[in-house]
Design a protein around this motif. Structure first.
Motif, mmCIF file in Angstrom:
data_model
loop_
_atom_site.group_PDB
_atom_site.id
_atom_site.type_symbol
_atom_site.label_atom_id
_atom_site.label_comp_id
_atom_site.label_asym_id
_atom_site.label_seq_id
_atom_site.Cartn_x
_atom_site.Cartn_y
_atom_site.Cartn_z
ATOM 1 N N SER A 166 -1.890 -6.562 -27.366
ATOM 2 C CA SER A 166 -2.088 -7.717 -28.667
ATOM 3 C C SER A 166 -1.957 -8.631 -27.694
ATOM 4 O O SER A 166 -1.689 -10.363 -28.687
ATOM 5 N N ASN A 167 -1.902 -9.182 -26.243
ATOM 6 C CA ASN A 167 -1.618 -9.517 -25.642
ATOM 7 C C ASN A 167 -1.802 -9.489 -24.688
ATOM 8 O O ASN A 167 -2.807 -8.736 -24.430
ATOM 9 N N GLN A 168 -1.804 -11.184 -23.689
ATOM 10 C CA GLN A 168 -2.867 -11.016 -21.986
ATOM 11 C C GLN A 168 -1.724 -10.235 -20.725
ATOM 12 O O GLN A 168 -2.354 -11.475 -20.195
ATOM 13 N N GLN A 169 -0.677 -10.198 -21.304
ATOM 14 C CA GLN A 169 -0.203 -10.069 -19.876
ATOM 15 C C GLN A 169 0.521 -8.803 -19.063
ATOM 16 O O GLN A 169 0.487 -8.117 -20.142
ATOM 17 N N LEU A 170 -0.508 -8.556 -17.614
ATOM 18 C CA LEU A 170 -0.272 -7.664 -17.306
ATOM 19 C C LEU A 170 0.987 -6.738 -17.313
ATOM 20 O O LEU A 170 2.047 -7.176 -17.121
#
Length: 816
Positions: A166-170
């Motif tokens: 639910s986030n866009q952290q690799l």
């Protein structure tokens, strides 16, 4: 090997770092709770911010690998599903992908796609990935245009992990989910799907998964949730698993319509039962159907027959006579049982008290219905003989079994074998009776007159389907009844001077261990001159070592000096060197796969494994013609060209790769000594430090176990007189040097009284068996390539026959 980006803080912290790099190990930083105020809609967290998989949330519903799928699906894809009653905004979410070690189409490590838009209630959201350019075969299923197109990756066909965040952290490591505490290890975690490839190779192991992963994925099959179920267990076909396999090479339109991935444009949809393929054929009530014959417990005096009729038929028998006109026939009553689907009557009869080396004629009878008159000749336990080995006749289409019929009939008429053995994947869809009726019915003349010795393959048995149809078409002799072994699939018999042992590579876990125990006991009792084993997935395949099969059976093959192991699965030709303990040994076992005997044809792996003598791409139906005499087992491999109706030596056709330029396709194996003295073992002795010194080099993630060592681990090592063997000295001056990226060179000083060295490398400082790989070499240097980026523990010891020296000191190496 795939990239693991766990960072090493320093060499002194290696134990903790290694542990943190292994999926499923308990860690102290699991995300047990998040701020209640930050709980997002569609995520698996309750009102207090606690992770709870029972909370309705967006799931990864289906994943399909669009790599080398040979025309099954047009693209790879990831399908999300929203089982909640509300639309969920995905604009701050991401989907992340990592392939297994064998994924050669993407860079190592995690790949991220930032999502956009939203997913409506009870609807899907489809991410379609890049089309594999080498898929030149027309697609059987056209994957629709997705809600998003992800052209940066091609999803691997054997071994994947997909994470929904639910986030866009690799993601930068594989510590995604703690399978001990059942808690996520990353902020923003929503769902994870991991599945291993069905060849059970180390290069096909997913690096992350929930619960446990199974060896299930193939290039033509997707993994899909059962009715949107999520219990944090990625297993397929198991009682506690959340997934099933979807076949995108299926031809049944209703099945494909049910299985297909949806997009948001499809709107709301709900779970319905998975349909089986609809049969287009039926059993005849006016003729005997799908009649097969195999050996009874004694090939000289017994014969078994199996056939099917519509369910209304209740009685049957077989008449057997020495006269072609069936006069003075003896009647043998059949047993009758309904098949697994309760749609057909399965009849089994056994003729007994026959005379050896005698030609008999027989008819199967049900009421007024009689089969044609077929013949067979009983065997002998002393004479020379010829048999034929086939493999992988599987096809999804009727025309594929036409190819099999023409080829196998040509072979049977040309060589008149005493039996034909097929090493698995007789059909493509295990339960689909159309394929069984095509397979047997189109070649009924051959099946009626020639004993057919079947081996279970991964297309006959899966973790959720116990080879029911296979067992309803064949009766086998001397079957294994050990716990965990599928009945009617593991058995043995003697013919001529050979003891044949048929194994089932698709019985997982305890089933393989039970088989190995049974096989060892069975082989220990034989008085025959030769032992030949047959199995579908062989220990030494075209793509690498099958870890589960190798671990279970190679110690048994080594111990009892099995001359020849026949296997299938890869649809191409491979013959190994004579191997014992994983290294070349003139007294070792030869492992042989001929390739597909019908339409199923694949190219040999471009990388030739170090254990191989010859690999090849037959390109047309191929068969082994095997002649056994008192002097040797001679193997001739031939192809059948349907266009010209001719048989040729494989030596003269196809594309063949010779490791040894003097090698020939035609070869012979000499007899070995099978008697084992009490407490004697031909394998290396186990020790407390190393539970199994003969453990195949397949356990540790991050090591290519097929052929990447610069120094050979399969030189010929003489088996010597052990009377005066001395304990070798402890290995000293052990050194490890990184020679290039992800490659290390291990060297040491030569020890006294040594014939070979055992190199042990592990991701666990205590050299836990499941995290350790061992190699054998006669040299004092060893090079390993394509390691994972992580820390390794390394040790070496010397071996002199059955005497083993002490382990060297343990070195720790951070591989970069």
């Amino acid at each position: 090997m795939r990239k693991n980006t766990s960072k090493a803080i320093g060499a002194v912290l290696i134990a903790g770092i290694v542990a943190s790099g292994l999926n499923g190990m308990p860690l102290n930083n699991s995300v047990n709770q998040i701020n209640a105020a930050t709980v997002e809609a569609g995520t698996p967290y309750d009102g207090a911010g606690n992770y709870n998989v029972a909370v309705n949330h967006v799931i990864i519903n289906q994943v399909y690998g669009g790599g080398n799928n040979k025309g099954a699906g047009s693209h790879g894809f990831i399908e999300l599903y929203n089982p909640t009653d509300s639309e969920v905004d995905l604009s701050t979410w991401s989907v992340q992908y990592e392939g297994a070690t064998g994924d050669d189409k993407n860079d190592p490590g995690w790949h991220k796609l930032d999502l956009n838009g939203s997913i409506p209630a009870h609807s899907s959201y489809l991410i379609r990935t890049k089309k594999y350019k080498d898929n030149t075969t027309p697609a059987n299923f056209q994957v629709p245009t997705g809600d998003m197109q992800w052209d940066d990756i091609i999803i691997n066909g054997k071994g994947v992990a997909v994470t929904l965040m639910s986030n866009q952290q690799l993601l930068t490591d594989n510590n995604i989910f703690d399978n001990t505490s059942k808690k996520p290890l990353k902020e923003g975690y929503v769902d994870l799907v991991g599945v291993h490839g069905n060849d059970s190779m180390e290069s096909e192991k997913a690096f992350a998964f929930e619960g446990y992963a199974t060896d299930s994925q193939s290039t033509k099959k997707a993994v899909r949730r059962i009715d949107f179920q999520d219990t944090d267990c990625n297993a397929i076909g198991e009682d506690d698993g959340d997934f099933v396999i979807i076949e995108y090479n299926a031809t049944d339109a209703d099945y494909l319509q049910w299985a297909r991935p949806r997009t948001t444009a499809d709107g709301a949809w709900y779970a319905t039962p998975m349909p089986e393929f609809k049969e287009t054929t039926s059993l005849s009530s006016s003729e005997i159907n799908v009649l097969t014959n195999t050996f009874g417990n004694n090939v000289e005096s017994t014969r078994k027959f199996t056939w099917q009729m519509p369910a209304s038929f209740s009685e049957g028998y077989v008449n057997v006579s020495v006269n072609e006109n069936m006069t003075n026939a003896k009647k043998f009553n059949a047993t009758k049982a309904l098949n697994h689907k309760e749609s057909a009557s399965v009849f089994r009869a056994e003729a007994t008290e026959l005379s050896k080396n005698t030609k008999y004629y027989y008819q199967a009878v049900c009421g007024d219905v009689k089969s044609e008159v077929y013949s067979f000749t009983t065997g002998s336990l002393s004479d020379d003989f010829t048999f034929v080995r086939a493999s992988d006749s599987q096809s999804k289409t009727e025309s594929g079994y036409d190819i099999f019929q023409k080829a196998v009939t040509k072979i049977a008429n040309t060589y008149n074998p005493v039996f034909i053995m097929e090493t698995g994947d007789l059909v493509d869809t295990n339960y689909f009776e159309d394929e069984w009726r095509w397979f047997i019915g189109k070649s009924q003349g051959m099946f009626g007159s020639t004993a057919y010795i079947p081996v279970v393959g991964n297309h006959e048995q899966t973790s959720s389907y116990d080879a029911w149809a296979f067992r309803e078409h064949f009766s086998v002799p001397n079957e294994c009844t050990e716990e965990g072994v599928t009945p009617g699939t593991v058995y043995s018999f003697d013919y001529g001077k050979v003891h044949f042992v048929v194994l089932n590579s698709e019985c997982k876990g305890e089933g393989l261990k039970s088989q190995a125990k049974w096989a060892a006991d069975d082989m220990s009792k034989t008085k025959q001159k030769y032992i030949i084993a047959a199995i579908h997935r062989g220990p030494y395949g075209g793509a690498g070592i099958a870890g589960d099969v190798s671990e279970a059976f190679t110690p048994v093959f080594d111990k009892y000096n099995v001359e020849l192991v026949l296997f299938g699965h890869d649809h191409s030709y491979i013959r190994t060197k004579a191997l014992k303990n994983g290294v070349e040994d003139k007294n070792g076992t030869v492992y042989l796969e001929c390739g597909g005997c019908a339409s199923k044809q694949d190219s040999a792996n471009s990388t030739i494994p170090g254990y191989a003598e010859i690999t090849g791409t037959p390109g047309m139906p191929v068969y082994d013609v095997i002649t056994v005499t008192d002097e040797s087992i001679k193997v001739k491999t031939v192809t059948v060209d349907e266009s010209t109706d001719t048989i040729s030596d494989l030596q003269d056709t196809g594309s063949i790769n010779y490791v040894n330029p003097d090698a020939k396709i035609e070869f012979e194996v000499l007899p070995k000594n099978h008697s084992i003295k009490e407490n004697e073992s031909t394998t290396e002795p186990a020790t407390k430090e190393n539970e199994s010194a003969t453990e195949p080099a397949t356990k540790i993630e991050g090591i290519n176990t097929t052929a990447n060592a610069e120094t050979t681990n399969n030189e010929t090592l003489k088996t010597t007189d052990i009377i005066k063997e001395k304990v070798p000295a402890k290995v000293k001056d052990l050194k490890v040097k990184q020679v290039k990226k992800r490659s290390i060179k291990i060297s040491w000083t030569k020890s006294k009284n040594v014939k070979k060295y055992e190199v042990s490398i592990s991701a666990n400082k205590k050299f836990k068996k499941s995290k350790t790989t061992t190699y054998m070499t006669s040299k004092k240097v060893y090079v390993l390539k394509k390691l994972k980026i992580r820390n390794y523990y390394i040790r070496v010891r010397a071996i002199n026959g059955k005497k083993t020296g002490k382990w060297s000191k343990i070195l720790i190496k951070i591989v970069k």
